[in-house]
Design an enzyme around this catalytic site. Structure first.
Site, mmCIF file in Angstrom:
data_model
loop_
_atom_site.group_PDB
_atom_site.id
_atom_site.type_symbol
_atom_site.label_atom_id
_atom_site.label_comp_id
_atom_site.label_asym_id
_atom_site.label_seq_id
_atom_site.Cartn_x
_atom_site.Cartn_y
_atom_site.Cartn_z
ATOM 1 N N ILE A 60 0.839 -1.208 0.000
ATOM 2 C CA ILE A 60 0.000 0.000 0.000
ATOM 3 C C ILE A 60 0.869 1.251 0.000
ATOM 4 C CG2 ILE A 60 -1.957 1.179 1.079
ATOM 5 C CD1 ILE A 60 -2.641 -1.471 2.481
ATOM 6 N N THR A 80 12.220 -5.327 4.470
ATOM 7 C CA THR A 80 12.062 -6.705 4.941
ATOM 8 C C THR A 80 11.694 -7.553 3.727
ATOM 9 O OG1 THR A 80 9.673 -6.546 5.283
ATOM 10 C CG2 THR A 80 11.086 -5.796 7.108
ATOM 11 N N THR A 121 7.823 -4.169 15.824
ATOM 12 C CA THR A 121 7.664 -3.204 14.717
ATOM 13 C C THR A 121 6.377 -2.407 14.865
ATOM 14 O OG1 THR A 121 8.945 -4.484 13.139
ATOM 15 C CG2 THR A 121 7.301 -2.997 12.216
ATOM 16 N N THR A 174 -6.171 -0.964 10.604
ATOM 17 C CA THR A 174 -6.898 -2.038 9.921
ATOM 18 C C THR A 174 -8.245 -2.324 10.569
ATOM 19 O OG1 THR A 174 -6.830 -4.433 9.546
ATOM 20 C CG2 THR A 174 -5.509 -3.632 11.343
ATOM 21 N N ASP A 175 -9.171 -2.864 9.782
ATOM 22 C CA ASP A 175 -10.466 -3.262 10.352
ATOM 23 C C ASP A 175 -10.320 -4.438 11.318
ATOM 24 O OD1 ASP A 175 -9.937 -5.262 8.475
ATOM 25 O OD2 ASP A 175 -11.835 -5.051 7.389
ATOM 26 N N GLU A 176 -9.157 -5.132 11.256
ATOM 27 C CA GLU A 176 -8.986 -6.309 12.119
ATOM 28 C C GLU A 176 -8.962 -5.943 13.605
ATOM 29 O OE1 GLU A 176 -6.270 -9.319 10.959
ATOM 30 O OE2 GLU A 176 -6.689 -9.087 8.837
ATOM 31 N N TYR A 217 -1.196 -10.341 15.082
ATOM 32 C CA TYR A 217 -1.127 -9.166 14.190
ATOM 33 C C TYR A 217 -2.133 -8.113 14.618
ATOM 34 C CZ TYR A 217 -2.359 -6.223 10.198
ATOM 35 O OH TYR A 217 -2.677 -5.148 9.405
ATOM 36 N N LYS A 270 -1.652 -4.222 16.049
ATOM 37 C CA LYS A 270 -2.185 -3.019 15.396
ATOM 38 C C LYS A 270 -3.113 -2.258 16.347
ATOM 39 C CE LYS A 270 -1.675 -1.838 11.634
ATOM 40 N NZ LYS A 270 -0.634 -0.957 11.013
ATOM 41 N N PRO A 315 -4.525 -23.020 -2.000
ATOM 42 C CA PRO A 315 -4.889 -23.362 -0.622
ATOM 43 C C PRO A 315 -6.035 -22.491 -0.095
ATOM 44 C CG PRO A 315 -2.824 -22.134 -0.665
ATOM 45 C CD PRO A 315 -3.260 -22.278 -2.093
HETATM 46 P P1 NAD Z 1 3.391 -4.850 3.381
HETATM 47 O O1 NAD Z 1 3.769 -5.990 4.240
HETATM 48 O O2 NAD Z 1 3.198 -5.073 1.923
HETATM 49 O O3 NAD Z 1 4.460 -3.680 3.526
HETATM 50 C C1 NAD Z 1 5.017 -3.325 4.752
HETATM 51 C C2 NAD Z 1 6.267 -2.484 4.477
HETATM 52 O O4 NAD Z 1 6.799 -2.068 5.745
HETATM 53 C C3 NAD Z 1 7.368 -3.244 3.745
HETATM 54 O O5 NAD Z 1 7.901 -2.437 2.713
HETATM 55 C C4 NAD Z 1 8.416 -3.502 4.829
HETATM 56 O O6 NAD Z 1 9.739 -3.572 4.324
HETATM 57 C C5 NAD Z 1 8.208 -2.293 5.733
HETATM 58 N N1 NAD Z 1 8.648 -2.540 7.113
HETATM 59 C C6 NAD Z 1 8.360 -3.620 7.885
HETATM 60 N N2 NAD Z 1 8.940 -3.467 9.085
HETATM 61 C C7 NAD Z 1 9.593 -2.276 9.080
HETATM 62 C C8 NAD Z 1 10.368 -1.560 10.034
HETATM 63 N N3 NAD Z 1 10.598 -2.051 11.258
HETATM 64 N N4 NAD Z 1 10.862 -0.354 9.694
HETATM 65 C C9 NAD Z 1 10.634 0.157 8.449
HETATM 66 N N5 NAD Z 1 9.935 -0.485 7.501
HETATM 67 C C10 NAD Z 1 9.408 -1.686 7.818
HETATM 68 O O7 NAD Z 1 2.083 -4.247 4.049
HETATM 69 P P2 NAD Z 1 0.835 -3.510 3.367
HETATM 70 O O8 NAD Z 1 -0.168 -4.522 2.998
HETATM 71 O O9 NAD Z 1 1.320 -2.538 2.380
HETATM 72 O O10 NAD Z 1 0.263 -2.730 4.639
HETATM 73 C C11 NAD Z 1 0.701 -1.412 4.947
HETATM 74 C C12 NAD Z 1 -0.001 -0.946 6.195
HETATM 75 O O11 NAD Z 1 -1.418 -0.971 5.986
HETATM 76 C C13 NAD Z 1 0.248 -1.825 7.417
HETATM 77 O O12 NAD Z 1 0.364 -0.985 8.537
HETATM 78 C C14 NAD Z 1 -0.996 -2.697 7.511
HETATM 79 O O13 NAD Z 1 -1.245 -3.041 8.850
HETATM 80 C C15 NAD Z 1 -2.062 -1.747 6.986
HETATM 81 N N6 NAD Z 1 -3.228 -2.350 6.337
HETATM 82 C C16 NAD Z 1 -3.075 -3.252 5.340
HETATM 83 C C17 NAD Z 1 -4.205 -3.751 4.688
HETATM 84 C C18 NAD Z 1 -4.098 -4.732 3.544
HETATM 85 O O14 NAD Z 1 -5.123 -5.232 3.070
HETATM 86 N N7 NAD Z 1 -2.916 -5.035 3.036
HETATM 87 C C19 NAD Z 1 -5.485 -3.329 5.078
HETATM 88 C C20 NAD Z 1 -5.599 -2.408 6.138
HETATM 89 C C21 NAD Z 1 -4.457 -1.910 6.742
HETATM 90 O O1 DAU Z 2 -8.590 -6.692 6.814
HETATM 91 C C1 DAU Z 2 -7.395 -5.993 6.616
HETATM 92 C C2 DAU Z 2 -6.230 -6.957 6.681
HETATM 93 O O2 DAU Z 2 -6.263 -7.704 5.462
HETATM 94 C C3 DAU Z 2 -4.887 -6.264 6.840
HETATM 95 O O3 DAU Z 2 -4.860 -5.608 8.082
HETATM 96 C C4 DAU Z 2 -3.743 -7.282 6.762
HETATM 97 O O4 DAU Z 2 -2.498 -6.603 6.806
HETATM 98 C C5 DAU Z 2 -3.861 -8.027 5.444
HETATM 99 O O5 DAU Z 2 -2.863 -9.022 5.370
HETATM 100 C C6 DAU Z 2 -5.239 -8.657 5.302
HETATM 101 O O6 DAU Z 2 -5.407 -9.722 6.271
HETATM 102 P P1 DAU Z 2 -6.151 -11.088 5.902
HETATM 103 O O7 DAU Z 2 -5.719 -12.114 6.857
HETATM 104 O O8 DAU Z 2 -7.608 -10.870 5.727
HETATM 105 O O9 DAU Z 2 -5.526 -11.330 4.420
HETATM 106 P P2 DAU Z 2 -5.003 -12.666 3.708
HETATM 107 O O10 DAU Z 2 -4.798 -12.314 2.276
HETATM 108 O O11 DAU Z 2 -3.900 -13.309 4.452
HETATM 109 O O12 DAU Z 2 -6.273 -13.627 3.798
HETATM 110 C C7 DAU Z 2 -7.530 -13.259 3.249
HETATM 111 C C8 DAU Z 2 -8.496 -14.373 3.554
HETATM 112 O O13 DAU Z 2 -8.132 -15.538 2.773
HETATM 113 C C9 DAU Z 2 -8.470 -14.847 5.000
HETATM 114 O O14 DAU Z 2 -9.785 -15.206 5.384
HETATM 115 C C10 DAU Z 2 -7.569 -16.082 4.994
HETATM 116 C C11 DAU Z 2 -7.810 -16.658 3.613
HETATM 117 N N1 DAU Z 2 -6.667 -17.347 2.989
HETATM 118 C C12 DAU Z 2 -5.475 -16.683 2.930
HETATM 119 C C13 DAU Z 2 -4.375 -17.266 2.323
HETATM 120 C C14 DAU Z 2 -3.040 -16.557 2.298
HETATM 121 C C15 DAU Z 2 -6.836 -18.581 2.385
HETATM 122 O O15 DAU Z 2 -7.935 -19.178 2.410
HETATM 123 N N2 DAU Z 2 -5.740 -19.162 1.775
HETATM 124 C C16 DAU Z 2 -4.525 -18.545 1.728
HETATM 125 O O16 DAU Z 2 -3.560 -19.148 1.176
#
Ligand code: NAD
Ligand code: DAU
Length: 372
Positions: free
Chosen positions: A15, A39, A103, A142-144, A167, A171, A222
């Protein structure tokens, strides 16, 4: 034009990188300092074309490193911190919770402490710090943090916090520390809590990009448990727009929920992804060049139900009314269009997938899935 300098942490992740690209393409009034530890989830190549040493600089480092963050505030006139940096994958948090606490919690606290050191200008009559004009700390949450819903209902900003995975607990803790700084020191801070994002540069350990990758390789898909868990999917650029609306127009001290009003069961996502890849390959045969298997294998026969995630939250669904009414934001990208855009991006950017899945991730992936 008055320029503002943003410190964007985690800007080489999914993001964060989309946000960097969105800001640079849409706003002339921002300069960016990207701080990322690179990372396994961070990839410099994703943003290399955006870093020009003038409007956009990159620094490799850890948000927990006080001396480093201090040196950035000394060197650059930072007005805004947008904290994306985090360990983000729920499955990994089950294997190694401690890294998530370090972190996600201590990193957040460190950023705010350093910001406080540079942004406080004095004290008011009641002893509260006064702050440099225009500064803002924004926490990407996050909504989590709200836990798990049953079959009905939505998360609003006043829903009780009820995290259930390491996780989401980390958060939630970070959100509480942000609130504590906002109340105690009057730090001008905002929080957005967003649902599941999808789109370009999504690391292929998360459901949608993992499924795309495995389909193209003819590997099992999976699906945890019975596949009935529900997530509310939002196109990543819509999330970036929401964050920027909050940074510019959101009220300090407030939380804003961001979601797509787009609930889908995991199994629906998997089926739709298979069908879309198959259709694109049939309509545009050139895409078949990226297939590492026969087109006839691109089918639901790849679906493999595996052991469920421990403590797997059943359903998430966000009510984004506050974002709409107060800031005029709404999810612009319909899922049907967004998923096609996303799949096309992956078909056309296989070299990016190869780049981010080489090395450490590959070993981790084999370890995670070999015993499922
Ligand atoms: P991501 O895992 O793709 O990216 C995380 C980034 O943070 C990476 O570039 C990593 O190198 C960097 N990072 C990790 N630890 C670090 C540290 N100690 N210092 C500096 N950099 C560090 O994650 P994302 O999916 O892009 O999520 C970004 C943010 O949004 C997170 O805070 C996550 O909780 C939040 N979020 C994600 C989602 C989603 O669906 N992916 C939804 C809601 C909120
Ligand atoms: O809701 C926001 C969150 O969404 C963010 O805060 C997290 O950073 C982000 O990783 C994401 O979390 P989820 O656990 O929802 O995402 P993930 O893609 O890991 O899984 C989505 C759904 O799919 C979840 O119900 C688990 C399931 N899943 C996931 C994987 C990786 C599977 O069934 N098979 C899989 O291999």
């Amino acid at each position: 034009m008055l320029k503002r300098t943003y410190l964007v942490t985690g800007g080489a992740g999914f993001i964060g990188a989309n946000y960097v690209k969105y800001l640079l393409s849409q706003f002339d009034d921002v300069n960016l300092i990207i701080l990322d530890a690179l990372t396994y989830a961070g990839n410099y190549g994703t943003i290399a074309g955006d870093v020009d040493g003038q409007r956009c600089q990159f620094v490799k480092g850890d948000i927990c490193d006080k001396d480093l963050v201090t040196s950035l505030f000394e060197k650059y006139p930072i007005d805004v911190v947008v904290n994306f940096a985090a360990e983000s994958h729920v499955d990994r948090s089950i294997v190694n919770p401690r890294l998530f606490l370090e972190t996600n919690i201590l990193g957040t606290q460190n950023l705010m402490d350093v910001a406080r050191q540079f942004w406080v200008t004095g004290k008011d009559d009641n002893g509260y710090p006064t702050w440099k004009k225009g500064v803002r700390y924004h926490q990407v949450s996050t909504d989590e943090v709200y836990g798990s819903l049953g079959a009905t209902g939505f998360f609003t900003e006043t829903t009780a916090l009820d995290p259930r995975s390491p996780y989401s607990a980390s958060k939630t803790s970070a959100d509480l520390i942000v609130r504590a700084y906002s109340e105690t020191y009057k730090l001008p801070a905002t929080i957005t809590r967003c649902s599941n994002n999808y789109g370009p540069y999504h690391f292929p350990e998360k459901l949608i990009p993992l499924i795309i990758k495995n389909i193209l390789e003819g590997k099992p898909l999976p699906v945890y448990g019975d596949g009935s868990n529900v997530r509310d999917w939002l196109y990543v650029e819509d999330h970036c727009k929401a964050i920027e609306a909050v940074v510019r127009k959101g009220k300090p001290g407030e939380v804003y929920n961001v979601g797509g009003h787009n609930e889908k069961q995991n199994i629906e996502i998997v089926r739709l992804t298979i069908a879309t890849i198959r259709r694109l390959m049939e309509e545009e045969p050139a895409y078949r060049a990226v297939l590492k298997t026969d087109l006839s294998n691109v089918s639901e026969g790849l679906i493999t139900y595996v052991q469920d995630r421990l403590g797997h939250d059943k359903r998430y669904a966000i009510d984004p009314t506050k974002m709409k009414e107060e800031l005029g934001w709404y999810p612009e990208t319909a899922f049907e269009a967004g998923i096609v855009k996303t799949i096309r991006w992956y078909l056309e950017n296989q070299s990016w997938v190869d780049e981010v899945t080489s090395g450490e991730y590959q070993n981790y992936y084999e370890r995670m899935y070999s015993n499922r």
